[in-house]
Design a protein around this motif. Structure first.
Motif, mmCIF file in Angstrom:
data_model
loop_
_atom_site.group_PDB
_atom_site.id
_atom_site.type_symbol
_atom_site.label_atom_id
_atom_site.label_comp_id
_atom_site.label_asym_id
_atom_site.label_seq_id
_atom_site.Cartn_x
_atom_site.Cartn_y
_atom_site.Cartn_z
ATOM 1 N N ARG A 1 0.850 -1.185 0.000
ATOM 2 C CA ARG A 1 0.000 0.000 0.000
ATOM 3 C C ARG A 1 0.895 1.247 0.000
ATOM 4 N N ASP B 1 2.242 5.096 0.340
ATOM 5 C CA ASP B 1 2.000 6.138 1.331
ATOM 6 C C ASP B 1 1.088 7.210 0.732
ATOM 7 N N ARG B 2 0.062 7.611 1.463
ATOM 8 C CA ARG B 2 -0.919 8.584 0.983
ATOM 9 C C ARG B 2 -0.277 9.940 0.702
ATOM 10 N N ASP C 1 1.590 9.980 -2.544
ATOM 11 C CA ASP C 1 0.656 10.077 -3.675
ATOM 12 C C ASP C 1 0.161 11.506 -3.863
ATOM 13 N N GLU C 2 -0.143 12.191 -2.780
ATOM 14 C CA GLU C 2 -0.621 13.575 -2.886
ATOM 15 C C GLU C 2 0.443 14.480 -3.489
#
Length: 91
Positions: free
Chosen positions: A11, A13-14, A17-18
């Protein structure tokens, strides 16, 4: 445990991605004269601040002069004359 963030396996890292989305997005249009307008606005603010400072200094000087004139005319340090005269004896 360290301060590093550990990415969960499988998964992404958020935040990564941002950031990636922000960097890949089209850049906003910046006006060509932006620096010139910012410099003019800064100069205008400096002139305004200088003018306000000069007015305040002039007001302070006027207040000091008014106080000195008032003190010279009224002489607040002198004891006022007594309202009654002492009785005269021995006449």
């Amino acid at each position: 445990m360290t301060n590093e963030r550990r990415a969960r396996p499988g998964r992404p890292d958020r935040k990564v991605d941002e950031v990636r989305r922000m960097l890949e997005a089209p850049r906003p249009h910046v006006p060509a004269d932006l620096a010139l307008r910012a410099a003019e606005r800064g100069a205008r603010l400096l002139r305004r601040h200088r003018a306000v400072r000069r007015v305040l200094v002039c007001l302070m000087c006027a207040a000091v002069v008014a106080f000195v004139v008032w003190a010279g005319v009224t002489r607040p340090w002198v004891v006022p004359p007594a309202g009654t005269t002492p009785p005269l004896e021995g006449w």
